[in-house]
Design an enzyme around this catalytic site. Structure first.
Site, PDB file in Angstrom:
ATOM      1  N   ARG A 155       0.853  -1.191   0.000  1.00 35.96           N
ATOM      2  CA  ARG A 155       0.000   0.000   0.000  1.00 35.96           C
ATOM      3  C   ARG A 155       0.891   1.244   0.000  1.00 35.96           C
ATOM      4  O   ARG A 155       1.974   1.239   0.607  1.00 35.96           O
ATOM      5  CB  ARG A 155      -0.893   0.037   1.256  1.00 35.96           C
TER       6      ARG A 155
ATOM      7  N   HIS B 159      -1.183   0.491  -9.901  1.00 30.67           N
ATOM      8  CA  HIS B 159      -1.875  -0.457  -9.004  1.00 30.67           C
ATOM      9  C   HIS B 159      -2.419  -1.665  -9.784  1.00 30.67           C
ATOM     10  O   HIS B 159      -3.618  -1.944  -9.784  1.00 30.67           O
ATOM     11  CB  HIS B 159      -3.011   0.240  -8.242  1.00 30.67           C
TER      12      HIS B 159
HETATM   13  P1  NDP Z   1      -1.966 -11.508   4.364  1.00 33.64           P
HETATM   14  O1  NDP Z   1      -2.893 -10.956   5.378  1.00 33.64           O
HETATM   15  O2  NDP Z   1      -2.166 -12.907   3.897  1.00 33.64           O
HETATM   16  O3  NDP Z   1      -0.468 -11.410   4.911  1.00 33.64           O
HETATM   17  C1  NDP Z   1       0.004 -10.290   5.551  1.00 33.64           C
HETATM   18  C2  NDP Z   1       1.447 -10.539   5.967  1.00 33.64           C
HETATM   19  O4  NDP Z   1       1.969  -9.318   6.515  1.00 33.64           O
HETATM   20  C3  NDP Z   1       1.571 -11.601   7.056  1.00 33.64           C
HETATM   21  O5  NDP Z   1       2.722 -12.367   6.869  1.00 33.64           O
HETATM   22  C4  NDP Z   1       1.692 -10.758   8.324  1.00 33.64           C
HETATM   23  O6  NDP Z   1       2.390 -11.375   9.391  1.00 33.64           O
HETATM   24  C5  NDP Z   1       2.501  -9.597   7.794  1.00 33.64           C
HETATM   25  N1  NDP Z   1       2.364  -8.448   8.698  1.00 33.64           N
HETATM   26  C6  NDP Z   1       1.249  -7.779   9.062  1.00 33.64           C
HETATM   27  N2  NDP Z   1       1.537  -6.823   9.960  1.00 33.64           N
HETATM   28  C7  NDP Z   1       2.864  -6.903  10.183  1.00 33.64           C
HETATM   29  C8  NDP Z   1       3.756  -6.204  11.034  1.00 33.64           C
HETATM   30  N3  NDP Z   1       3.339  -5.219  11.848  1.00 33.64           N
HETATM   31  N4  NDP Z   1       5.062  -6.559  11.022  1.00 33.64           N
HETATM   32  C9  NDP Z   1       5.497  -7.558  10.206  1.00 33.64           C
HETATM   33  N5  NDP Z   1       4.700  -8.269   9.376  1.00 33.64           N
HETATM   34  C10 NDP Z   1       3.391  -7.932   9.375  1.00 33.64           C
HETATM   35  O7  NDP Z   1      -1.987 -10.482   3.138  1.00 33.64           O
HETATM   36  P2  NDP Z   1      -1.768 -10.806   1.586  1.00 33.64           P
HETATM   37  O8  NDP Z   1      -0.472 -11.494   1.421  1.00 33.64           O
HETATM   38  O9  NDP Z   1      -2.968 -11.428   1.008  1.00 33.64           O
HETATM   39  O10 NDP Z   1      -1.697  -9.309   1.002  1.00 33.64           O
HETATM   40  C11 NDP Z   1      -0.773  -8.374   1.482  1.00 33.64           C
HETATM   41  C12 NDP Z   1      -1.138  -6.977   0.999  1.00 33.64           C
HETATM   42  O11 NDP Z   1      -0.820  -6.820  -0.380  1.00 33.64           O
HETATM   43  C13 NDP Z   1      -2.614  -6.619   1.033  1.00 33.64           C
HETATM   44  O12 NDP Z   1      -3.035  -6.272   2.346  1.00 33.64           O
HETATM   45  C14 NDP Z   1      -2.682  -5.447   0.096  1.00 33.64           C
HETATM   46  O13 NDP Z   1      -2.433  -4.243   0.791  1.00 33.64           O
HETATM   47  C15 NDP Z   1      -1.559  -5.723  -0.885  1.00 33.64           C
HETATM   48  N6  NDP Z   1      -2.057  -6.080  -2.228  1.00 33.64           N
HETATM   49  C16 NDP Z   1      -1.684  -5.293  -3.284  1.00 33.64           C
HETATM   50  C17 NDP Z   1      -2.079  -5.622  -4.563  1.00 33.64           C
HETATM   51  C18 NDP Z   1      -1.614  -4.828  -5.721  1.00 33.64           C
HETATM   52  O14 NDP Z   1      -2.086  -5.040  -6.832  1.00 33.64           O
HETATM   53  N7  NDP Z   1      -0.672  -3.918  -5.545  1.00 33.64           N
HETATM   54  C19 NDP Z   1      -2.928  -6.779  -4.834  1.00 33.64           C
HETATM   55  C20 NDP Z   1      -3.250  -7.535  -3.648  1.00 33.64           C
HETATM   56  C21 NDP Z   1      -2.819  -7.186  -2.407  1.00 33.64           C
HETATM   57  P3  NDP Z   1       1.872 -12.736  10.068  1.00 33.64           P
HETATM   58  O15 NDP Z   1       2.211 -13.816   9.057  1.00 33.64           O
HETATM   59  O16 NDP Z   1       2.663 -12.861  11.306  1.00 33.64           O
HETATM   60  O17 NDP Z   1       0.398 -12.577  10.277  1.00 33.64           O
HETATM   61  C1  OXD Z   2      -5.946  -5.713  -3.172  1.00 33.73           C
HETATM   62  C2  OXD Z   2      -5.426  -4.789  -4.171  1.00 33.73           C
HETATM   63  O1  OXD Z   2      -5.855  -5.426  -1.980  1.00 33.73           O
HETATM   64  O2  OXD Z   2      -5.694  -4.994  -5.366  1.00 33.73           O
HETATM   65  O3  OXD Z   2      -6.473  -6.774  -3.571  1.00 33.73           O
HETATM   66  O4  OXD Z   2      -4.715  -3.847  -3.828  1.00 33.73           O
END
Ligand code: NDP
Ligand code: OXD
Length: 316
Positions: A231, A279
């Site tokens: 993000r 994005h």
């Molecule tokens: P998940 O919820 O599956 O995974 C999130 C990961 O981030 C987990 O490993 C979590 O740790 C870690 N995390 C969260 N908070 C912290 C912290 N404070 N310190 C360290 N690690 C942390 O999310 P996804 O993998 O599905 O997606 C990740 C993000 O990607 C989405 O939230 C979105 O913002 C972004 N995204 C962007 C897209 C784009 O097109 N640019 C498309 C899709 C998603 P833990 O394993 O310990 O819970």
């Molecule tokens: C998502 C994104 O969160 O597209 O899926 O950013």
């Protein structure tokens, strides 16, 4: 899901103009509900489920019977930021939903851009300079992946299989086969110090906001690069500009920005060391998403635990 009783109603809204596509797909996959598009609702007071991407503020307060809200993306920051989101309403995210494969492609392109010096050749072309550099071996480019969830773990695993030395970081300690993993604030420093390319795949939460900032950049090796596909608000943009200007970081590939699209005068538009994409790193696949939503609606009706339920306190 089928219901012999009164009609169950669902609402869809997607700010990117795809509401009708979602309505048609949900009407097929979750046919037990009558899906309508916000704001053209027959009976808003009877709507039990909402499937949303960047909904307008105030929408949820018109839906008093809502029992669940689904994000049409992996991120839920757009929902958790709504002032009218009821405190106890279950919020459900999508897990992968066809996005992991695309995210792997995006990050692999980004890593290779820096590993094979394509960023430099692009800058050289503007200067009319023909200057080949020695080709590095894959083991010479160490990659760090911030976030090891549905997307980050798939990306880390794919890069590892490609032969790049990968390590990952998460909030809680994770185990990935043959991949070094770190967690918590001390782990972030250790990961940054070893990463020539740092990839952010974190959700936006109060803890992660601004994590990509000067103190982190200072830990990264001279000439390292950043890829942000989590993000925009993870990044302190002024700190990145300073790190690029000083030459400490060689470049950045940014798929997400604080303001999308950025204003015309934004320095990233024309920065020689910044590659912007609008994005698009990974888009939700409608079929996979509707399958997940339909299965969760069945669980909701059966009073079974939902899959992908967001921990509201944690923020993801
Ligand atoms: P998940 O919820 O599956 O995974 C999130 C990961 O981030 C987990 O490993 C979590 O740790 C870690 N995390 C969260 N908070 C912290 C912290 N404070 N310190 C360290 N690690 C942390 O999310 P996804 O993998 O599905 O997606 C990740 C993000 O990607 C989405 O939230 C979105 O913002 C972004 N995204 C962007 C897209 C784009 O097109 N640019 C498309 C899709 C998603 P833990 O394993 O310990 O819970
Ligand atoms: C998502 C994104 O969160 O597209 O899926 O950013």
């Amino acid at each position: 899901m089928s219901s012999p009783g009164p009609v169950l109603r669902g609402v869809v809204y997607s700010a990117d103009g795809s509401s009708e596509i979602w309505q048609r797909a949900l009407s097929r996959y979750a046919a037990g509900l009558r899906w309508e598009i916000w704001p053209a609702l027959d009976r808003p007071e009877e709507v039990v489920a909402a499937a949303l991407w960047l909904p307008p503020p105030g929408m949820l307060s018109t839906l008093p019977a809502l029992r669940v809200v689904f994000s049409l993306g992996a991120g839920v920051d757009h929902l958790l930021a709504l002032p009218d989101l009821p405190a106890a309403l279950p919020v459900v995210r999508l897990a992968d939903a066809g996005m992991a494969e695309q995210m792997i492609e995006y990050v692999l392109y980004g890593v290779l851009r820096f590993h094979r010096d394509f960023d430099r050749y692009q800058a050289d072309q503007d200067l009319g300079r023909w200057a080949p550099s020695a080709v590095k071996r894959r083991h010479e480019t160490r990659v760090g992946v911030l976030g090891l969830g549905a997307l980050g773990s798939a990306v880390a695993t794919a890069l590892h299989r490609f032969g790049l030395p990968v390590a990952g970081w998460s909030r809680t300690q994770r185990t990935l086969a043959d991949i070094e993993t770190f967690s918590g604030p001390p782990g972030l420093v250790a990961l940054a110090r070893r990463s020539q390319v740092l990839v952010a795949l974190l959700p936006l939460t109060p803890e992660t906001r601004g994590v990509l900032s000067r103190p982190l950049f200072e830990q990264m090796p001279e000439g390292a690069a950043l890829i942000n596909c989590g993000r925009g608000e993870l990044l302190v943009e002024a700190d990145l500009l300073a790190a690029l200007e000083s030459g400490h970081l060689r470049g950045a590939m940014l798929d997400v920005l604080q303001q999308e699209p950025p204003p015309p005068a934004h320095p990233f538009w024309r920065h020689r060391a910044v590659c912007l994409t609008p994005h698009v790193a990974a888009s939700t696949r409608v079929e996979e998403a509707c399958e997940q939503i339909a299965q969760n609606l069945t669980r909701l009706i059966a009073n079974e635990p939902l899959v992908g339920l967001v921990d509201r306190a944690r923020g993801y």
